[in-house]
Design an enzyme around this catalytic site. Structure first.
Site, PDB file in Angstrom:
ATOM      1  N   GLU A 101     -11.291  -9.183   3.273  1.00  0.00           N
ATOM      2  CA  GLU A 101      -9.999  -8.837   3.881  1.00  0.00           C
ATOM      3  C   GLU A 101     -10.249  -8.631   5.368  1.00  0.00           C
ATOM      4  O   GLU A 101     -11.087  -7.810   5.763  1.00  0.00           O
ATOM      5  CB  GLU A 101      -9.405  -7.564   3.247  1.00  0.00           C
ATOM      6  CG  GLU A 101      -8.085  -7.192   3.919  1.00  0.00           C
ATOM      7  CD  GLU A 101      -7.250  -6.184   3.139  1.00  0.00           C
ATOM      8  OE1 GLU A 101      -7.315  -6.171   1.891  1.00  0.00           O
ATOM      9  OE2 GLU A 101      -6.528  -5.422   3.790  1.00  0.00           O
ATOM     10  N   GLU A 134      -8.712   0.629  -2.848  1.00  0.00           N
ATOM     11  CA  GLU A 134      -9.541   0.675  -1.640  1.00  0.00           C
ATOM     12  C   GLU A 134     -10.467   1.871  -1.766  1.00  0.00           C
ATOM     13  O   GLU A 134     -10.023   2.977  -2.108  1.00  0.00           O
ATOM     14  CB  GLU A 134      -8.668   0.843  -0.396  1.00  0.00           C
ATOM     15  CG  GLU A 134      -7.869  -0.387  -0.066  1.00  0.00           C
ATOM     16  CD  GLU A 134      -6.981  -0.148   1.147  1.00  0.00           C
ATOM     17  OE1 GLU A 134      -7.054   0.926   1.764  1.00  0.00           O
ATOM     18  OE2 GLU A 134      -6.201  -1.043   1.464  1.00  0.00           O
ATOM     19  N   HIS A 188      -5.616   3.673  -1.541  1.00  0.00           N
ATOM     20  CA  HIS A 188      -6.935   4.064  -1.020  1.00  0.00           C
ATOM     21  C   HIS A 188      -7.254   5.472  -1.479  1.00  0.00           C
ATOM     22  O   HIS A 188      -6.602   6.433  -1.062  1.00  0.00           O
ATOM     23  CB  HIS A 188      -6.888   3.988   0.519  1.00  0.00           C
ATOM     24  CG  HIS A 188      -8.203   4.243   1.189  1.00  0.00           C
ATOM     25  ND1 HIS A 188      -8.361   4.163   2.549  1.00  0.00           N
ATOM     26  CD2 HIS A 188      -9.423   4.567   0.709  1.00  0.00           C
ATOM     27  CE1 HIS A 188      -9.619   4.416   2.870  1.00  0.00           C
ATOM     28  NE2 HIS A 188     -10.278   4.687   1.761  1.00  0.00           N
ATOM     29  N   ARG A 230      -9.334   8.227  -0.870  1.00  0.00           N
ATOM     30  CA  ARG A 230     -10.285   8.668   0.163  1.00  0.00           C
ATOM     31  C   ARG A 230     -11.119   9.828  -0.343  1.00  0.00           C
ATOM     32  O   ARG A 230     -10.688  10.596  -1.210  1.00  0.00           O
ATOM     33  CB  ARG A 230      -9.533   9.098   1.433  1.00  0.00           C
ATOM     34  CG  ARG A 230      -8.868   7.947   2.162  1.00  0.00           C
ATOM     35  CD  ARG A 230      -8.300   8.418   3.482  1.00  0.00           C
ATOM     36  NE  ARG A 230      -9.328   8.549   4.489  1.00  0.00           N
ATOM     37  CZ  ARG A 230      -9.543   7.668   5.472  1.00  0.00           C
ATOM     38  NH1 ARG A 230      -8.791   6.599   5.597  1.00  0.00           N
ATOM     39  NH2 ARG A 230     -10.509   7.862   6.344  1.00  0.00           N
ATOM     40  N   HIS A 282      -3.692  -4.337   7.848  1.00  0.00           N
ATOM     41  CA  HIS A 282      -3.805  -3.148   8.683  1.00  0.00           C
ATOM     42  C   HIS A 282      -2.897  -3.261   9.897  1.00  0.00           C
ATOM     43  O   HIS A 282      -3.051  -4.158  10.717  1.00  0.00           O
ATOM     44  CB  HIS A 282      -5.233  -2.838   9.146  1.00  0.00           C
ATOM     45  CG  HIS A 282      -5.413  -1.357   9.402  1.00  0.00           C
ATOM     46  ND1 HIS A 282      -4.948  -0.754  10.526  1.00  0.00           N
ATOM     47  CD2 HIS A 282      -5.934  -0.383   8.626  1.00  0.00           C
ATOM     48  CE1 HIS A 282      -5.203   0.546  10.450  1.00  0.00           C
ATOM     49  NE2 HIS A 282      -5.795   0.799   9.311  1.00  0.00           N
ATOM     50  N   ARG A 298      -6.813  12.850   1.040  1.00  0.00           N
ATOM     51  CA  ARG A 298      -5.707  13.281   1.905  1.00  0.00           C
ATOM     52  C   ARG A 298      -4.369  12.684   1.477  1.00  0.00           C
ATOM     53  O   ARG A 298      -3.327  13.186   1.826  1.00  0.00           O
ATOM     54  CB  ARG A 298      -5.999  12.944   3.363  1.00  0.00           C
ATOM     55  CG  ARG A 298      -5.946  11.467   3.657  1.00  0.00           C
ATOM     56  CD  ARG A 298      -6.101  11.197   5.129  1.00  0.00           C
ATOM     57  NE  ARG A 298      -7.455  11.475   5.594  1.00  0.00           N
ATOM     58  CZ  ARG A 298      -7.967  10.925   6.692  1.00  0.00           C
ATOM     59  NH1 ARG A 298      -7.231  10.140   7.438  1.00  0.00           N
ATOM     60  NH2 ARG A 298      -9.195  11.172   7.055  1.00  0.00           N
ATOM     61  N   ASN A 331       0.849  -1.189   0.000  1.00  0.00           N
ATOM     62  CA  ASN A 331       0.000   0.000   0.000  1.00  0.00           C
ATOM     63  C   ASN A 331       0.890   1.246   0.000  1.00  0.00           C
ATOM     64  O   ASN A 331       1.713   1.424   0.895  1.00  0.00           O
ATOM     65  CB  ASN A 331      -0.899  -0.040   1.257  1.00  0.00           C
ATOM     66  CG  ASN A 331      -1.816   1.156   1.348  1.00  0.00           C
ATOM     67  OD1 ASN A 331      -1.402   2.280   1.119  1.00  0.00           O
ATOM     68  ND2 ASN A 331      -3.064   0.913   1.709  1.00  0.00           N
ATOM     69  N   THR A 356      -8.332   3.730   8.643  1.00  0.00           N
ATOM     70  CA  THR A 356      -9.568   2.946   8.637  1.00  0.00           C
ATOM     71  C   THR A 356      -9.677   2.212   9.970  1.00  0.00           C
ATOM     72  O   THR A 356      -8.950   1.257  10.229  1.00  0.00           O
ATOM     73  CB  THR A 356      -9.546   1.951   7.453  1.00  0.00           C
ATOM     74  OG1 THR A 356      -9.142   2.672   6.300  1.00  0.00           O
ATOM     75  CG2 THR A 356     -10.916   1.351   7.214  1.00  0.00           C
ATOM     76  N   HIS A 383       0.984   6.277   1.852  1.00  0.00           N
ATOM     77  CA  HIS A 383       1.722   7.249   2.660  1.00  0.00           C
ATOM     78  C   HIS A 383       2.938   7.850   1.963  1.00  0.00           C
ATOM     79  O   HIS A 383       3.556   8.782   2.474  1.00  0.00           O
ATOM     80  CB  HIS A 383       2.022   6.664   4.032  1.00  0.00           C
ATOM     81  CG  HIS A 383       0.727   6.403   4.753  1.00  0.00           C
ATOM     82  ND1 HIS A 383      -0.146   7.412   5.059  1.00  0.00           N
ATOM     83  CD2 HIS A 383       0.107   5.246   5.109  1.00  0.00           C
ATOM     84  CE1 HIS A 383      -1.230   6.891   5.618  1.00  0.00           C
ATOM     85  NE2 HIS A 383      -1.106   5.580   5.663  1.00  0.00           N
TER      86      HIS A 383
HETATM   87  N1  PXP Z   1      -5.985  -3.021   4.164  1.00  0.00           N
HETATM   88  C1  PXP Z   1      -6.949  -2.057   4.202  1.00  0.00           C
HETATM   89  C2  PXP Z   1      -8.319  -2.422   3.759  1.00  0.00           C
HETATM   90  C3  PXP Z   1      -6.648  -0.740   4.620  1.00  0.00           C
HETATM   91  O1  PXP Z   1      -7.613   0.202   4.647  1.00  0.00           O
HETATM   92  C4  PXP Z   1      -5.306  -0.437   4.943  1.00  0.00           C
HETATM   93  C5  PXP Z   1      -4.942   0.964   5.311  1.00  0.00           C
HETATM   94  O2  PXP Z   1      -5.194   1.816   4.252  1.00  0.00           O
HETATM   95  C6  PXP Z   1      -4.351  -1.463   4.867  1.00  0.00           C
HETATM   96  C7  PXP Z   1      -4.717  -2.750   4.494  1.00  0.00           C
HETATM   97  C8  PXP Z   1      -2.904  -1.213   5.177  1.00  0.00           C
HETATM   98  O3  PXP Z   1      -2.761  -0.842   6.505  1.00  0.00           O
HETATM   99  P1  PXP Z   1      -1.359  -0.285   7.000  1.00  0.00           P
HETATM  100  O4  PXP Z   1      -1.112   0.976   6.224  1.00  0.00           O
HETATM  101  O5  PXP Z   1      -1.579  -0.035   8.449  1.00  0.00           O
HETATM  102  O6  PXP Z   1      -0.340  -1.342   6.718  1.00  0.00           O
END
Ligand code: PXP
Length: 253
Positions: free
Chosen positions: A156, A75, A48, A50, A195, A54, A12, A106, A15
């Site tokens: 998930e 996402e 994601h 959003r 997550h 952001r 992901n 989330t 960030h």
């Molecule tokens: N899976 C989903 C559905 C999420 O919303 C997120 C965060 O955007 C992640 C995985 C990844 O989480 P993290 O950034 O904490 O590794």
């Protein structure tokens, strides 16, 4: 001997965009991070989009769809606007997540059991467009059964509670994940998780044999500050493979 299943790593890149957006310019570029992740061994890219934009922007999604060979997992909240965007870009997969404007991330899973009628049309329309849809849920039996009932092919599991917990609570949370993943298998659902995963927490989750994909972002991007993204991804990949291998060894011994 029990068949060892591959475990995919979805990286992901949200960030990377968070840091870029802090100054409003073009650096660091999430697309560059996605290409680097692909070269480091990621099996997919997750982003994601959003409602408040952001981190990931519409232009990022367009660039990822256009330039990344790996499957893109978009996402998104279950809203008509996001559905239109998904149908326009046609990513490989979409993961429906709950979204509250003021949350930092989330915070919990979707209440599929309480919103079947609202969510079912999203799953159906995404499926019609050949977009593989997953529902991001807490590891709870009712939610897994509800996801199956509305026709989602994939769930998930939210690993946040497990990652945040310590001691006996952590063991209980891991057990919830294991039971939800086993139920998913029994119901014919493909099961992903994610997550809050880190080098410290990924092993126990990767060892759950019916999981086929982990989505990991924040920790990897943070760790990249110290040792680079390539090294962070390779180390995560190795930790996942090692845990899966150990678990397989225990089962087949
Ligand atoms: N899976 C989903 C559905 C999420 O919303 C997120 C965060 O955007 C992640 C995985 C990844 O989480 P993290 O950034 O904490 O590794």
């Amino acid at each position: 001997m029990m068949q060892k299943r591959p475990l995919r790593l979805g990286v992901n890149i949200d960030h990377v965009a968070t840091i870029r957006n802090a100054r409003g310019g073009a650096h660091p570029d999430p697309l560059r991070a996605a290409k680097l992740a692909a070269a480091a061994g990621a099996d997919g890219i997750t982003a994601h989009l959003r409602e408040d934009r952001r981190h990931i922007s519409d232009a990022d999604i367009a660039a990822l769809v256009r330039e990344i060979a790996l499957p893109l997992n978009l996402e998104m909240a279950a809203t008509d606007t996001m559905l239109a965007i998904a149908l326009h870009h046609r990513p490989h997969a979409a993961c429906l997540v709950p979204e509250r404007r003021r949350e930092l991330t989330t915070e919990g899973g979707l209440d599929v059991a309480g919103a079947r009628d609202r969510l079912a049309p999203f799953v159906a329309q995404l499926a019609q467009a050949q977009i593989r849809t997953s529902l991001f849920i807490d590891p709870n039996e009712n939610q897994v059964r509800a996801a199956r009932a509305i026709g989602a092919p994939v769930i998930e599991l939210h690993t946040g509670a497990f990652c945040d917990a310590t001691g006996a609570t952590r063991a209980r949370e891991l057990d919830r994940l294991r039971r939800a993943a086993a139920l998913a298998e029994e119901l014919g659902l493909e099961c992903h998780a994610g997550h809050g995963l880190s080098f410290e927490t990924v092993g126990a989750v990767a060892a759950i044999p019916t999981l086929v994909e982990l989505n990991i972002g924040h920790f990897l991007i943070g760790e990249a500050i110290f040792g680079g993204l390539d090294s962070a991804i390779k180390r995560m990949r190795a930790a996942m493979d090692q845990a899966r291998s150990n678990a397989h060894g225990e089962k087949s011994a």
